[in-house]
Design a protein around this motif. Structure first.
Motif, mmCIF file in Angstrom:
data_model
loop_
_atom_site.group_PDB
_atom_site.id
_atom_site.type_symbol
_atom_site.label_atom_id
_atom_site.label_comp_id
_atom_site.label_asym_id
_atom_site.label_seq_id
_atom_site.Cartn_x
_atom_site.Cartn_y
_atom_site.Cartn_z
ATOM 1 N N TRP A 161 0.859 -1.264 -0.038
ATOM 2 C CA TRP A 161 0.047 0.087 -0.011
ATOM 3 C C TRP A 161 0.882 1.170 0.132
ATOM 4 O O TRP A 161 1.835 1.318 0.971
ATOM 5 C CB TRP A 161 -0.943 -0.134 1.176
ATOM 6 C CG TRP A 161 -1.825 -0.996 1.190
ATOM 7 C CD1 TRP A 161 -1.900 -2.284 1.605
ATOM 8 C CD2 TRP A 161 -3.233 -0.803 0.552
ATOM 9 N NE1 TRP A 161 -3.100 -2.987 1.530
ATOM 10 C CE2 TRP A 161 -3.893 -2.051 0.818
ATOM 11 C CE3 TRP A 161 -3.908 0.176 0.010
ATOM 12 C CZ2 TRP A 161 -5.160 -2.290 0.436
ATOM 13 C CZ3 TRP A 161 -5.056 0.069 -0.415
ATOM 14 C CH2 TRP A 161 -5.830 -1.306 -0.105
ATOM 15 N N LEU A 162 0.637 2.103 -1.019
ATOM 16 C CA LEU A 162 1.634 3.260 -0.971
ATOM 17 C C LEU A 162 0.705 4.558 -0.364
ATOM 18 O O LEU A 162 -0.380 4.595 -0.813
ATOM 19 C CB LEU A 162 1.854 3.467 -2.539
ATOM 20 C CG LEU A 162 2.535 2.264 -3.056
ATOM 21 C CD1 LEU A 162 2.804 2.568 -4.748
ATOM 22 C CD2 LEU A 162 3.835 2.058 -2.816
ATOM 23 N N PRO A 163 1.322 5.384 0.214
ATOM 24 C CA PRO A 163 0.902 6.634 0.753
ATOM 25 C C PRO A 163 0.251 7.462 -0.413
ATOM 26 O O PRO A 163 0.993 7.741 -1.345
ATOM 27 C CB PRO A 163 1.893 7.082 1.597
ATOM 28 C CG PRO A 163 3.233 6.618 1.187
ATOM 29 C CD PRO A 163 2.652 5.518 0.569
ATOM 30 N N ALA A 164 -0.817 8.158 -0.388
ATOM 31 C CA ALA A 164 -1.453 9.034 -1.361
ATOM 32 C C ALA A 164 -2.236 10.228 -0.647
ATOM 33 O O ALA A 164 -2.787 10.046 0.389
ATOM 34 C CB ALA A 164 -2.040 8.144 -2.302
ATOM 35 N N GLU A 165 -2.454 11.118 -1.499
ATOM 36 C CA GLU A 165 -3.245 12.181 -1.014
ATOM 37 C C GLU A 165 -4.468 12.213 -1.696
ATOM 38 O O GLU A 165 -4.490 12.102 -2.862
ATOM 39 C CB GLU A 165 -2.629 13.667 -0.875
ATOM 40 C CG GLU A 165 -1.638 14.068 -0.011
ATOM 41 C CD GLU A 165 -1.218 15.367 0.141
ATOM 42 O OE1 GLU A 165 -2.402 16.390 -0.559
ATOM 43 O OE2 GLU A 165 -0.293 15.878 0.729
ATOM 44 N N ILE A 166 -5.734 11.883 -0.926
ATOM 45 C CA ILE A 166 -6.809 11.776 -1.519
ATOM 46 C C ILE A 166 -8.008 13.113 -1.354
ATOM 47 O O ILE A 166 -8.003 13.814 -0.364
ATOM 48 C CB ILE A 166 -7.431 10.631 -1.185
ATOM 49 C CG1 ILE A 166 -6.856 9.286 -1.285
ATOM 50 C CG2 ILE A 166 -8.789 10.275 -1.725
ATOM 51 C CD1 ILE A 166 -7.304 8.065 -0.646
ATOM 52 N N ALA A 167 -8.463 13.482 -2.395
ATOM 53 C CA ALA A 167 -9.502 14.639 -2.515
ATOM 54 C C ALA A 167 -10.729 14.104 -2.164
ATOM 55 O O ALA A 167 -11.256 13.367 -2.686
ATOM 56 C CB ALA A 167 -9.383 15.536 -3.907
ATOM 57 N N ILE A 168 -11.308 14.916 -1.031
ATOM 58 C CA ILE A 168 -12.607 14.566 -0.851
ATOM 59 C C ILE A 168 -13.669 15.471 -1.040
ATOM 60 O O ILE A 168 -13.383 16.937 -0.812
ATOM 61 C CB ILE A 168 -12.668 14.242 0.662
ATOM 62 C CG1 ILE A 168 -11.913 13.397 1.130
ATOM 63 C CG2 ILE A 168 -14.169 13.753 1.248
ATOM 64 C CD1 ILE A 168 -11.937 11.780 0.786
ATOM 65 N N ILE A 169 -14.527 15.371 -1.855
ATOM 66 C CA ILE A 169 -15.456 16.338 -2.584
ATOM 67 C C ILE A 169 -16.841 15.913 -2.198
ATOM 68 O O ILE A 169 -17.238 14.656 -2.096
ATOM 69 C CB ILE A 169 -15.275 16.503 -4.117
ATOM 70 C CG1 ILE A 169 -15.616 15.250 -4.913
ATOM 71 C CG2 ILE A 169 -13.882 17.158 -4.424
ATOM 72 C CD1 ILE A 169 -15.603 15.435 -6.277
ATOM 73 N N GLU A 170 -17.910 16.546 -2.242
ATOM 74 C CA GLU A 170 -19.213 16.558 -2.121
ATOM 75 C C GLU A 170 -19.937 16.572 -3.291
ATOM 76 O O GLU A 170 -19.852 18.031 -3.962
ATOM 77 C CB GLU A 170 -19.794 17.346 -0.804
ATOM 78 C CG GLU A 170 -21.282 16.915 -0.489
ATOM 79 C CD GLU A 170 -21.839 17.799 0.543
ATOM 80 O OE1 GLU A 170 -22.870 17.702 0.625
ATOM 81 O OE2 GLU A 170 -20.998 18.375 1.427
ATOM 82 N N ARG A 171 -20.693 15.717 -3.917
ATOM 83 C CA ARG A 171 -21.511 16.071 -5.026
ATOM 84 C C ARG A 171 -22.728 15.281 -4.744
ATOM 85 O O ARG A 171 -22.875 14.200 -4.320
ATOM 86 C CB ARG A 171 -20.878 15.282 -6.167
ATOM 87 C CG ARG A 171 -21.575 15.641 -7.378
ATOM 88 C CD ARG A 171 -21.239 15.118 -8.825
ATOM 89 N NE ARG A 171 -19.686 14.471 -8.672
ATOM 90 C CZ ARG A 171 -19.279 13.593 -9.536
ATOM 91 N NH1 ARG A 171 -20.147 13.178 -10.399
ATOM 92 N NH2 ARG A 171 -17.957 13.202 -9.509
ATOM 93 N N ASP A 172 -23.897 16.059 -4.866
ATOM 94 C CA ASP A 172 -25.361 15.715 -4.519
ATOM 95 C C ASP A 172 -25.521 15.045 -3.351
ATOM 96 O O ASP A 172 -26.256 14.045 -3.016
ATOM 97 C CB ASP A 172 -25.655 14.620 -5.933
ATOM 98 C CG ASP A 172 -25.398 15.036 -7.209
ATOM 99 O OD1 ASP A 172 -25.745 16.554 -7.309
ATOM 100 O OD2 ASP A 172 -25.447 14.303 -8.210
#
Length: 130
Positions: A39-50
Motif C-alpha cells: 500500500w502506497l501513501p497518497a493524498e486523496i481529495a474528498i469532494i461533495e457531490r449531490d
C-alpha cells in the motif's frame, strides 16, 4: 527423569498446537501480502457531490474516483485526506490507514510458529539429555 518427560510432553503439545496454527497463518498472511501488494501513501481529495462524499486520487498515471463508504464518510470531511493506494491495483484506495488483516494474521502466525518451534526444541530435550 519424570520432570524431563513431563516437560517434553508439554513441549510436544505446544509444538503441535503452535506449528499447526502458526504455519497456516503465515501462509495465509504471505498470500494476502502477495495478492494485495504494498500500500502506497497518497493524498486523496474528498469532494461533495449531490449530498454524497466522493474520493478522488491520481495513481498509476490516471485519475480515479469512488464514493466513500459509511465508515469513511463518518471520519472524512471535504478537502484533502491522507490515504493509501494499492500498488497492484491503483484504482483501489482507502482513506486512512491500510487494512490491518494482513498484519494481524502475520503477527499471530509468527507468535504461534515461535511457540511451536520452542515447544519442538523442548520436546527433544530427553533425546539430547540422555
Amino acid at each position: 527423569m519424570q520432570m524431563l518427560d513431563t516437560l517434553a510432553l508439554v513441549g510436544e503439545v505446544l509444538s503441535w498446537v503452535g506449528l499447526g496454527l502458526g504455519l497456516p497463518m503465515l501462509l495465509i498472511g504471505v498470500l494476502i501480502r502477495t495478492i494485495e501488494g504494498p500500500w502506497l501513501p497518497a493524498e486523496i481529495a474528498i469532494i461533495e457531490r449531490d449530498g454524497a462524499l466522493l474520493a478522488r486520487w491520481f495513481a498509476g498515471g490516471d485519475f480515479h474516483e469512488r464514493p466513500l463508504s459509511r465508515q469513511e464518510s463518518a471520519t472524512a470531511e471535504a478537502g484533502w485526506a491522507d490515504g493509501v493506494v494499492s500498488a497492484n491495483n491503483p484504482s483501489h484506495a482507502r482513506v486512512g490507514e491500510p487494512p490491518h488483516a494482513r498484519r494481524v494474521v502475520l503477527t499471530l502466525g509468527i507468535v504461534f510458529a515461535g511457540v511451536g518451534f520452542a515447544g519442538l526444541v523442548v520436546s527433544l530435550l530427553p533425546l539430547l539429555w540422555s
